[in-house]
Design a protein around this motif. Structure first.
Motif: not given
Length: 370
Positions: A24-29, A31-34
């Motif tokens: 979930k970290i990797l797909i967030s924002g 791909g740039r993680c907010n």
């Protein structure tokens, strides 16, 4: 799920169901993680107990996580409204967390599917023929959102097994779908975006709205979706801080449909302005009729048909009842040694890095207790 055992050299083991952690970290924002928000406050969270998150959020702040990011030399930037993103990739955040785990001698075990958890004088986690034993069990299983990357109801089922109450869950930060009539009138405007104020249940968000083939999305709609419950409407102000019909009060302004379209097209995307007038043209051109037309532009009642569901939801609203947990440590009041952190708990953040900050803060609260 984190298991902490006194009988092993490893002080903590993370049992990861997937083949690798942090999906979930990797797909967030994008791909740039907010990864956090500079302006995080308890008011940015939804919970049956509005005070529950205050302690954890106060004791682990955005500045604390930013300090960790900077310690690892990760470049980042503020995008808008305090939202912080990695300059390069969300992989930087995942690598940082795994490096910190390694430094703390935390062992991450991927591909561990847990069938059952029992408890005698300690917790016993059953996975196939393997058993993991520990006096402390931390449940960080997340919610139901985005099942394609592995989301399940395991955390809730485990809470129920130990007689902890669950607040009703629903998709949050999720696109809303049109009802049948609105679909006929607006679905062909897919791709049109404009700044609006979306309101519901005493909450309002001023951000972009996006019309899709199936309904409404964009930050303003995602935000308000967490507060929406069927069959209530949401209200859309299509022109915040602007008045359109005042121009018709000028004596030399023709009071015609063509003029109204022309005026609206200076503020709204052309296709949306044209469609709005086609559907909401005043029956007459009196001052009273123009005032009513103005009111409609700022108070468009939308009755959603539903949501896009957990498949498109960024978070799950609801979860383990906060009345069951210590606000200081996240430990169960009923079951000593059992902790719940992150999205599995009935604390849901707004869009913009708040849910990650809750994950870091609630995890830190439990970490300090251990």
């Amino acid at each position: 799920m984190c298991h902490r055992g006194w009988q092993t050299r490893t002080p903590c083991r993370v049992l990861e169901r997937a083949e690798r952690p942090g999906k979930k970290i990797l797909i967030s924002g994008g791909g740039r993680c907010n990864f956090t928000n500079l302006y995080c406050t308890p008011e940015n969270f939804i919970s049956n107990n509005a005070h529950f998150a205050k302690s954890a959020l106060a004791r682990y702040t955005p500045a604390d996580f930013i300090s960790l990011v900077e310690k690892h030399g990760i470049p980042y930037h503020e995008k808008t409204l305090g939202q912080l993103f990695c300059d390069r990739s969300a992989q930087d955040i995942l690598d940082m967390l795994q490096t910190e785990c390694a430094a703390a001698k935390v062992q991450i075990l991927p591909r561990v599917s847990v069938q059952e958890v029992t408890r005698s004088d300690e917790f016993i986690v059953h996975s196939g023929e393997k058993q993991f034993r520990a006096p402390v069990l931390v449940v960080a299983t997340g919610g139901l959102s985005i099942p394609k990357i592995g989301a399940t109801d395991f955390g809730y089922a485990l809470a129920r097994k130990f007689a902890l109450a669950i607040r009703e869950t629903k998709p949050g930060l999720v696109p809303l779908t049109f009802n049948a009539e609105d679909s006929k009138q607006y679905a062909d405007l897919a791709g049109v975006s404009t700044e609006v104020i979306a309101s519901c249940d005493g909450q309002s968000f001023r951000e972009k709205m996006l019309i899709t083939h199936r309904g409404l999305s964009g930050p303003a709609v995602l935000q308000i979706s967490s507060y929406w419950n069927k069959p209530h409407p949401i209200r859309i102000d299509l022109l915040p801080d602007r008045e359109v019909t005042t121009q018709f009060l000028q004596p030399d302004t023709p009071r015609t449909v063509a003029t109204l379209k022309s005026v609206l097209q200076t503020f709204l995307p052309k296709r949306l302005a044209t469609r709005w007038v086609d559907l909401h043209s005043p029956a007459t051109w009196t001052n009273a009729a123009l005032a009513e037309a103005e009111h409609e532009i700022h108070h468009w009642p939308v009755q959603p048909g539903g949501t896009e569901g957990y498949a498109k939801a960024e978070v799950t609203v609801g979860g383990v009842d906060t009345d069951e947990l210590s606000a200081k440590t996240m430990e169960s009041r009923k079951v000593p040694g059992l902790y719940f952190i992150g999205e599995v708990v009935d604390v849901t953040g707004h869009l913009g890095g708040f849910n990650f900050q809750w994950a870091w803060a609630s995890g830190a609260a439990t970490g300090r207790a251990l």
